[in-house]
Design an enzyme around this catalytic site. Structure first.
Site, short mmCIF file in Angstrom:
data_model
loop_
_atom_site.label_atom_id
_atom_site.label_comp_id
_atom_site.label_asym_id
_atom_site.label_seq_id
_atom_site.Cartn_x
_atom_site.Cartn_y
_atom_site.Cartn_z
N THR A 1 -0.03 0.74 6.85
CA THR A 1 0.10 -0.35 5.89
C THR A 1 0.27 -1.65 6.66
O THR A 1 0.72 -1.65 7.79
CB THR A 1 1.30 -0.11 4.96
N ARG B 1 -13.95 -7.35 -0.75
CA ARG B 1 -13.26 -7.18 0.54
C ARG B 1 -12.78 -5.73 0.70
O ARG B 1 -12.23 -5.14 -0.21
CB ARG B 1 -12.07 -8.13 0.60
N VAL B 2 -13.02 -5.18 1.87
CA VAL B 2 -12.50 -3.85 2.19
C VAL B 2 -11.56 -4.00 3.38
O VAL B 2 -11.94 -4.56 4.40
CB VAL B 2 -13.64 -2.86 2.54
N GLY B 3 -10.34 -3.50 3.22
CA GLY B 3 -9.38 -3.57 4.32
C GLY B 3 -9.40 -2.31 5.16
O GLY B 3 -10.36 -1.53 5.14
N GLY C 1 -4.65 -5.67 6.87
CA GLY C 1 -5.78 -4.79 7.15
C GLY C 1 -6.75 -5.31 8.21
O GLY C 1 -7.25 -4.53 9.03
N THR D 1 0.83 -1.21 0.00
CA THR D 1 0.00 0.00 0.00
C THR D 1 0.86 1.25 0.00
O THR D 1 2.01 1.21 0.42
CB THR D 1 -0.84 -0.06 1.30
N1 ASP Z 1 -3.49 -2.59 4.53
C1 ASP Z 1 -3.75 -3.05 3.19
C2 ASP Z 1 -5.00 -3.86 3.19
O1 ASP Z 1 -5.19 -4.66 4.08
C3 ASP Z 1 -2.63 -3.86 2.63
C4 ASP Z 1 -1.27 -3.23 2.73
O2 ASP Z 1 -1.05 -2.33 3.50
O3 ASP Z 1 -0.37 -3.63 1.99
O4 ASP Z 1 -5.77 -3.74 2.27
#
Ligand code: ASP
Length: 311
Positions: free
Chosen positions: A218, A195-197, A221, A167
């Site tokens: 990041t 899916r929502v993180g 999630g 991210t």
């Molecule tokens: N936090 C992001 C998610 O879970 C993934 C990431 O940070 O790489 O969608």
């Protein structure tokens, strides 16, 4: 006040072969944002410019070259938050937008709501003059290959070796003291469609409050959501700069920003056993960062104006 800028390109097990690309992506993002801030430009313009550079770079998991979901499609999330008003603009599960940060900004500035998802978010984007693209245009060769390896075998991190992205995010303060934070992501690889993180959720993947500071997160999630990590880090910034190592209340030479970042990631590990990281600026523009993954790609503008990047 002196402007400040910090960016990240994700906290993961970044392989050696991707280190240079991650550093140069962070450097270009800093340069894009700093060219605005250093001339007295606005923090929102600066983080938008910085995040767009990161979204366009396929080494990062945002915009073009994001991880694919289980159906082999890119689904992006983004958020931007104004520390003065506490208003955010967030968009989720976008499949036809090259730069999701533009949609987040349009929601922040022109929408009565703070978050739109899917088809409704894309329709709003189009109404605001943001061009929609073919979903295929967001898929990089490396992303496609990694997804095929997962589909033909089973989802596994090693199938993404060399395509181990993260991210992206940015936090900026301009000369007028305006503070903005932003996060943009393609989410986790092989995620279920829909899916929502944490990333687009206010307080989880991003938070900004001009009284304390701004944060972009990041990592995993589903765990970051459990501790509402961005808001937790901002709340920690409100606490005085006490050295947590001694616990004696004596100054330890570590900035309160750095302490807050470390404490938030420590809490993530302690309460969820998960991995992740974050960047932040406190309300005076001091940077902080922490991660418990093997690596995180990040960069900030140092006091002397030099661009510092690290992985
Ligand atoms: N936090 C992001 C998610 O879970 C993934 C990431 O940070 O790489 O969608």
């Amino acid at each position: 006040m002196k402007p400040a800028l910090i960016v990240h390109g994700g906290a993961w097990d970044i392989p050696d072969e991707a280190v240079d690309a991650c550093k140069s992506g962070c450097r270009r993002a800093l340069a894009a944002g700093w060219s605005i801030l250093s001339k007295g430009g606005n923090a929102l313009e600066a983080i938008e410019a910085a995040v767009m550079v990161l979204e366009d770079d396929p080494v990062f998991d945002a915009g073009y070259g994001s991880h694919l979901n289980r159906d082999g499609r890119v689904e992006c999330d983004a958020i931007v938050m104004n520390g003065a008003t506490l208003r955010a603009g967030a968009a989720s599960t976008l499949q036809r937008v090259k730069n999701p940060i533009l949609v987040a900004r349009a929601i922040l500035e022109k929408c009565p709501h703070m978050m739109l998802v899917g088809e409704g978010a894309e329709r709003f984007a189009r109404e605001q003059g943001i061009a929609l693209c073919d979903p295929e245009e967001l898929i990089s060769d490396a992303g496609q290959e990694a997804w095929l390896r997962c589909r033909n075998d089973k989802h596994a991190a090693e199938h993404h070796r060399g395509h181990e992205q993260g991210t992206v995010g940015a936090v900026a303060i301009d000369r007028e003291g305006n503070l903005f934070a932003a996060t943009s992501t393609g989410g986790t690889c092989c995620k279920l469609p829909g899916r929502v993180g944490d990333s687009p959720l206010i307080g989880c993947g991003c938070y900004a409050d001009s009284e304390a500071g701004g944060v972009s997160c990041t990592g995993y999630g589903e765990a970051i959501m459990k501790i509402v990590m961005a808001k937790t880090a901002v709340d920690l910034l409100r606490e005085s700069a006490i050295c947590m190592a001694t616990g004696a209340g004596e100054p330890c030479g570590v900035s309160s920003g750095q302490l807050a970042a470390r404490e938030a990631v420590h809490l993530l590990a302690k309460r969820t056993h998960a991995t992740g990281g974050l960047i932040l600026l406190d309300c005076h523009g001091h940077p902080g960062f922490a991660f418990n993954t093997p690596r995180m790609a990040y960069g900030y503008v140092a006091l002397d104006g030099n661009l510092v990047t690290a992985v």
